[in-house]
Design an enzyme around this catalytic site. Structure first.
Site, PDB file in Angstrom:
ATOM      1  N   TYR A  74       0.835  -1.199   0.000  1.00  0.00           N
ATOM      2  CA  TYR A  74       0.000   0.000   0.000  1.00  0.00           C
ATOM      3  C   TYR A  74       0.867   1.245   0.000  1.00  0.00           C
ATOM      4  O   TYR A  74       2.015   1.225   0.423  1.00  0.00           O
ATOM      5  CB  TYR A  74      -0.926  -0.008   1.219  1.00  0.00           C
ATOM      6  CG  TYR A  74      -1.918  -1.145   1.142  1.00  0.00           C
ATOM      7  CD1 TYR A  74      -3.077  -1.013   0.386  1.00  0.00           C
ATOM      8  CD2 TYR A  74      -1.665  -2.351   1.777  1.00  0.00           C
ATOM      9  CE1 TYR A  74      -3.978  -2.059   0.276  1.00  0.00           C
ATOM     10  CE2 TYR A  74      -2.559  -3.410   1.677  1.00  0.00           C
ATOM     11  CZ  TYR A  74      -3.715  -3.254   0.922  1.00  0.00           C
ATOM     12  OH  TYR A  74      -4.588  -4.299   0.811  1.00  0.00           O
ATOM     13  N   CYS A  75       0.262   2.335  -0.459  1.00  0.00           N
ATOM     14  CA  CYS A  75       0.916   3.629  -0.558  1.00  0.00           C
ATOM     15  C   CYS A  75       1.663   3.925   0.744  1.00  0.00           C
ATOM     16  O   CYS A  75       1.090   3.742   1.820  1.00  0.00           O
ATOM     17  CB  CYS A  75      -0.134   4.699  -0.829  1.00  0.00           C
ATOM     18  SG  CYS A  75       0.545   6.331  -1.092  1.00  0.00           S
ATOM     19  N   PRO A  76       2.898   4.334   0.641  1.00  0.00           N
ATOM     20  CA  PRO A  76       3.673   4.728  -0.548  1.00  0.00           C
ATOM     21  C   PRO A  76       4.596   3.640  -1.097  1.00  0.00           C
ATOM     22  O   PRO A  76       5.396   3.897  -1.980  1.00  0.00           O
ATOM     23  CB  PRO A  76       4.497   5.904  -0.028  1.00  0.00           C
ATOM     24  CG  PRO A  76       4.845   5.475   1.373  1.00  0.00           C
ATOM     25  CD  PRO A  76       3.599   4.744   1.878  1.00  0.00           C
ATOM     26  N   GLU A  77       4.486   2.409  -0.588  1.00  0.00           N
ATOM     27  CA  GLU A  77       5.445   1.367  -0.956  1.00  0.00           C
ATOM     28  C   GLU A  77       5.545   1.075  -2.463  1.00  0.00           C
ATOM     29  O   GLU A  77       6.659   0.958  -2.973  1.00  0.00           O
ATOM     30  CB  GLU A  77       5.160   0.081  -0.184  1.00  0.00           C
ATOM     31  CG  GLU A  77       5.489   0.186   1.290  1.00  0.00           C
ATOM     32  CD  GLU A  77       5.141  -1.078   2.044  1.00  0.00           C
ATOM     33  OE1 GLU A  77       6.083  -1.719   2.536  1.00  0.00           O
ATOM     34  OE2 GLU A  77       3.941  -1.407   2.117  1.00  0.00           O
ATOM     35  N   ASP A  90      -3.013  -1.906  -5.025  1.00  0.00           N
ATOM     36  CA  ASP A  90      -3.431  -0.689  -4.329  1.00  0.00           C
ATOM     37  C   ASP A  90      -4.057   0.275  -5.337  1.00  0.00           C
ATOM     38  O   ASP A  90      -3.382   0.732  -6.258  1.00  0.00           O
ATOM     39  CB  ASP A  90      -2.224  -0.035  -3.658  1.00  0.00           C
ATOM     40  CG  ASP A  90      -2.588   1.194  -2.848  1.00  0.00           C
ATOM     41  OD1 ASP A  90      -3.778   1.594  -2.849  1.00  0.00           O
ATOM     42  OD2 ASP A  90      -1.691   1.764  -2.215  1.00  0.00           O
TER      43      ASP A  90
END
Length: 79
Positions: free
Chosen positions: A16-19, A43
């Site tokens: 999930y953000c920011p990954e 995501d």
């Protein structure tokens, strides 16, 4: 119509953000300019983040699709 070819792949499913974008930032450097990186993510925020990433860093978003909750991007690395 056959799916476009790609030179490398990044599997960001389950992240999930920011990954996903952080991983993309590192992985795109492994791809030679002009070559295509395929990114697979789950995501929904990547539909906003990845096009912006490409725009700001000079990469070309060649194709963007969504199927069964997976988002697939083909990104041509810029110079």
């Amino acid at each position: 119509m056959a799916a476009p070819e790609f030179d490398a792949e990044l599997d960001a499913r389950g992240l999930y953000c920011p990954e996903p974008v952080m991983m993309l930032h590192n992985r795109i450097n492994d791809v030679a300019p002009g070559r295509i990186l395929r990114v697979i993510a789950t995501d929904p925020s990547t539909t906003r983040d990845i096009p912006r990433f490409c725009q700001f860093l000079g990469h070309e978003l060649v194709n963007e699709t969504e199927q069964d909750g997976e988002f697939v991007y083909l990104i041509r690395r810029g110079e």
